[in-house]
Design an enzyme around this catalytic site. Structure first.
Site, mmCIF file in Angstrom:
data_model
loop_
_atom_site.group_PDB
_atom_site.id
_atom_site.type_symbol
_atom_site.label_atom_id
_atom_site.label_comp_id
_atom_site.label_asym_id
_atom_site.label_seq_id
_atom_site.Cartn_x
_atom_site.Cartn_y
_atom_site.Cartn_z
ATOM 1 N N ILE A 121 10.306 -11.704 26.414
ATOM 2 C CA ILE A 121 10.041 -12.792 27.368
ATOM 3 C C ILE A 121 8.536 -12.854 27.588
ATOM 4 C CG2 ILE A 121 10.512 -13.679 29.682
ATOM 5 C CD1 ILE A 121 13.072 -11.865 29.659
ATOM 6 N N GLU A 122 7.940 -13.920 27.053
ATOM 7 C CA GLU A 122 6.479 -14.024 27.104
ATOM 8 C C GLU A 122 6.022 -14.782 28.352
ATOM 9 O OE1 GLU A 122 5.370 -15.518 23.192
ATOM 10 O OE2 GLU A 122 5.752 -13.518 22.350
ATOM 11 N N GLU B 103 13.172 -4.566 23.971
ATOM 12 C CA GLU B 103 13.756 -3.237 24.216
ATOM 13 C C GLU B 103 13.708 -2.893 25.702
ATOM 14 O OE1 GLU B 103 11.384 -4.183 22.032
ATOM 15 O OE2 GLU B 103 11.032 -2.597 20.560
HETATM 16 N N1 THU Z 1 7.669 -7.326 20.907
HETATM 17 C C1 THU Z 1 8.887 -6.823 21.298
HETATM 18 O O1 THU Z 1 9.694 -7.518 21.921
HETATM 19 N N2 THU Z 1 9.177 -5.536 20.984
HETATM 20 C C2 THU Z 1 8.335 -4.710 20.300
HETATM 21 O O2 THU Z 1 8.601 -3.518 20.207
HETATM 22 C C3 THU Z 1 7.143 -5.263 19.654
HETATM 23 C C4 THU Z 1 6.664 -6.550 20.206
HETATM 24 C C5 THU Z 1 7.340 -8.708 21.255
HETATM 25 C C6 THU Z 1 6.293 -8.862 22.331
HETATM 26 C C7 THU Z 1 5.747 -10.245 22.038
HETATM 27 O O3 THU Z 1 6.564 -11.204 22.694
HETATM 28 C C8 THU Z 1 5.929 -10.405 20.542
HETATM 29 O O4 THU Z 1 6.838 -9.401 20.139
HETATM 30 C C9 THU Z 1 4.641 -10.273 19.750
HETATM 31 O O5 THU Z 1 3.985 -9.113 20.064
#
Ligand code: THU
Length: 134
Positions: free
Chosen positions: A43-44, A55
């Site tokens: 979720i950004e 995770e």
């Molecule tokens: N991201 C994850 O959801 N899990 C990880 O372990 C690595 C990175 C997501 C964060 C962000 O929304 C996108 O991947 C790019 O970094």
């Protein structure tokens, strides 16, 4: 529920990712020791560092429902190699997962690499380190 089923749950959660900035979707599913499944997606946020990884969303959902013992976690992204969890997620996993807890890393083809917690984050900082200061 076998390994493939947990990866499938993570893949379904990946569809819910809110990723307007990176366009990189990640899904996760965690199984508690009592067999409950919690899923998460990344979720950004416009303020980029506020973003939460898939995770951690899955783990925090489980914790907030009262589950603190875990059997297995699966994480998936449309990567070439099975997706490696970021360092912050590894640290959060190590707070709650036993050294032998299995972590399933999957890629876009659903190839799976299975690692134990202690392999994913060896020599991790833990609570004990604070109670044995010299
Ligand atoms: N991201 C994850 O959801 N899990 C990880 O372990 C690595 C990175 C997501 C964060 C962000 O929304 C996108 O991947 C790019 O970094």
């Amino acid at each position: 529920m076998n390994k493939h089923d947990l990866v499938q749950k993570a893949a379904e959660a990946m569809q819910k990712a809110y990723v307007p900035y990176s366009n990189f979707s990640v899904g996760a599913a965690v199984m508690t020791s009592s067999g409950h499944i919690y899923t998460g997606c990344n979720i950004e946020n416009a303020a980029y560092p506020v973003t939460c990884c898939a995770e951690r969303v899955a783990i925090f959902k489980a914790i907030s429902e009262g589950f603190t013992d875990f059997k297995q976690l699966a994480v998936i992204a449309n990567t070439e190699r099975p997706v490696p969890p970021c360092g912050s997620c590894r640290q959060v996993m190590s707070e709650f997962f036993a050294p032998e807890t299995e972590i399933l890393l999957a890629n876009g083809n659903k190839d799976v690499t299975a690692l134990k917690m202690e392999e994913l984050l060896p020599y991790s900082f833990e609570a004990n380190d604070m109670s044995h200061e010299t």
